[in-house]
Design an enzyme around this catalytic site. Structure first.
Site, short mmCIF file in Angstrom:
data_model
loop_
_atom_site.label_atom_id
_atom_site.label_comp_id
_atom_site.label_asym_id
_atom_site.label_seq_id
_atom_site.Cartn_x
_atom_site.Cartn_y
_atom_site.Cartn_z
CB SER A 213 -0.95 0.00 1.21
OG SER A 213 -0.22 -0.06 2.42
CG HIS A 241 -4.15 -0.95 -1.76
ND1 HIS A 241 -3.90 -1.41 -0.49
CD2 HIS A 241 -4.58 0.33 -1.62
CE1 HIS A 241 -4.14 -0.44 0.39
NE2 HIS A 241 -4.56 0.61 -0.27
CE LYS A 272 -7.58 0.33 1.15
NZ LYS A 272 -8.22 -0.43 2.23
#
Length: 425
Positions: A213, A241, A272
């Site tokens: 991340s 992610h 996300k």
């Protein structure tokens, strides 16, 4: 540790100063931290909790914490990489579900907190990853802690990439398992850790982020999986992610690395690219059934509200059937990172929608961020302990909705301000 009276004597305070235990009063550290917050405010460093008033596409309305004014910004701080949090289909589905199911479920999933929508979303997530079943958690953090503490016990072993997300390490610590780490992305270090960790009398789990991340780079799953198998270890991947972003069709790091079907536990978040809230695990039916009864954050938490689930059903329909946003996102990623690299910025090994602009001096990075925000560009500040010391960064998140004109505005500002603050020559 630094307490309130000592804090005023220290010229520059760092967040790490407040991690060490000490003092008879547990709140000493909180009082001392106020000096650090006051120092940041006095310097004009308002990088956290900037109130968002509205968002649409790659732009947002933000209230400036410095003077209270409302300003429109190009949004480079959101994890909604595909813009699905404001997608009309998603919003409308959520509104309809609120009328039918109400505001919240009012119960944990195993009792009265599972609607037909929850069951359908689990089915769609499993189909997305081409596995047998999936389980929903109230947050991504809860998913990591729940999965890890359900699977690992004292006597077991877990092997982590050193750059894994904090929630993974927290779950490992809570599990009581022997914790081993390997240098970020270093396969020889992983093999040495596996030699130490594995044995015939206990289980071993290798865990890695799919997309890291704070770095934006992807895990070497095509090398991690064979090594884990060589030593009899299971593999878990955190795709927070990566889902919707990485891989030819956005199914994540396993798809990118050609090891789909070889990951024992796929964890992901719904907050996300999916644009909602929640987390999940996907895998075999026997694993998921086990987690439903032994993952404490699932068993003891109220389930995700039905309006959010309804929106996420639309999200996974879009992810599975409409490649338009995925293609637009990657056009923007490749353009922005290519131009930033050409300007001389250090973007690390980013291979995702997260592009770090890595500096060496915190004051320079903070100064550039202040100026960017003043010019209508919202990006995130990251420093120790989230990343190693002497590697502070501006974290840029690309969205599918960013126009070429907006990206060119960003690049012009980054070039000018990067030179002003000495981050590039």
């Amino acid at each position: 540790m630094i307490v309130a009276s000592e804090a005023t004597k220290k010229a520059r305070l760092e967040w790490g100063d407040f991690y060490d235990p000490g003092g008879a009063d547990l709140f000493d550290k909180a009082r001392g931290f106020q000096a650090a917050l006051a120092q940041e405010a006095a310097d004009g460093n308002h990088f956290f909790r900037r109130p968002i008033l509205a968002a649409d596409g790659g732009r947002a309305l933000v209230r400036d914490p410095e003077d209270g004014r409302v300003r429109e910004v190009i949004m480079l701080g959101s994890n909604s990489f595909l813009g699905l949090s404001t997608h009309p289909r998603v919003v409308e589905a959520s509104r309809d579900a609120a009328r039918q199911y109400g505001f919240g479920t009012g119960a944990v999933s195993l009792y009265a907190g599972t609607t037909d929508l929850h069951v359908e979303l689990e089915r769609r997530i499993a189909a997305f990853y081409r596995v047998e079943d999936a389980i929903l958690f109230p947050t991504g953090y809860a998913a990591n802690v729940g999965i890890i503490t359900a699977l690992l016990r004292k006597g077991d072993a877990v092997v982590n990439d050193l750059f894994n997300h904090a929630s993974i390490f927290d779950g490992c610590i809570q599990s009581g398992a022997a914790l081993h780490t390997f240098a970020h992305g270093r396969m020889r270090h992983l093999e040495r850790a596996l030699k130490r960790a594995t044995g015939p009398d206990h289980g071993t789990l290798v865990i890695t982020d799919g997309v890291f991340s704070m770095e934006g780079e992807t895990a070497k799953l095509d090398e991690i999986v064979p090594l884990a198998r060589k030593y009899g270890a299971r593999v878990m991947i955190d795709e927070a992610h990566a889902v919707g972003v990485v891989g030819p069709t956005g199914r994540g790091t396993a798809e990118k690395c050609g090891v789909e079907g070889e990951i024992d536990v796929v964890m992901g978040t719904l907050s996300k690219a999916p644009g909602g809230i929640g987390g999940y695990a996907a895998g075999s039916r026997e694993l998921i059934d086990y987690l439903r009864y032994f993952a404490r954050p699932y068993f003891f938490s109220t389930s995700i509200p039905a309006p959010v689930i309804a929106g996420l059903l639309e999200v996974f329909d879009i992810l599975a059937n409409d490649p338009t946003l995925h293609r637009a996102l990657w056009r923007n990623i490749q353009y922005l990172r290519g131009e930033l690299d050409a300007l001389g910025f250090n973007t690390g090994k980013s291979a995702s929608a997260i592009i770090p602009i890595i500096g060496r001096d915190e004051a320079a990075v903070k100064g550039m961020l202040r100026d960017l925000f003043a010019e209508g560009i919202f990006a995130n500040y990251v420093a120790f302990p989230a990343v190693p010391k002497n590697r502070p960064r501006i974290r840029v998140n690309v969205m599918a909705q960013h126009t070429r004109k907006e990206l060119d505005e960003v690049l012009e500002a980054f070039e000018r301000l990067g030179k002003k603050h000495g981050i590039i020559e």
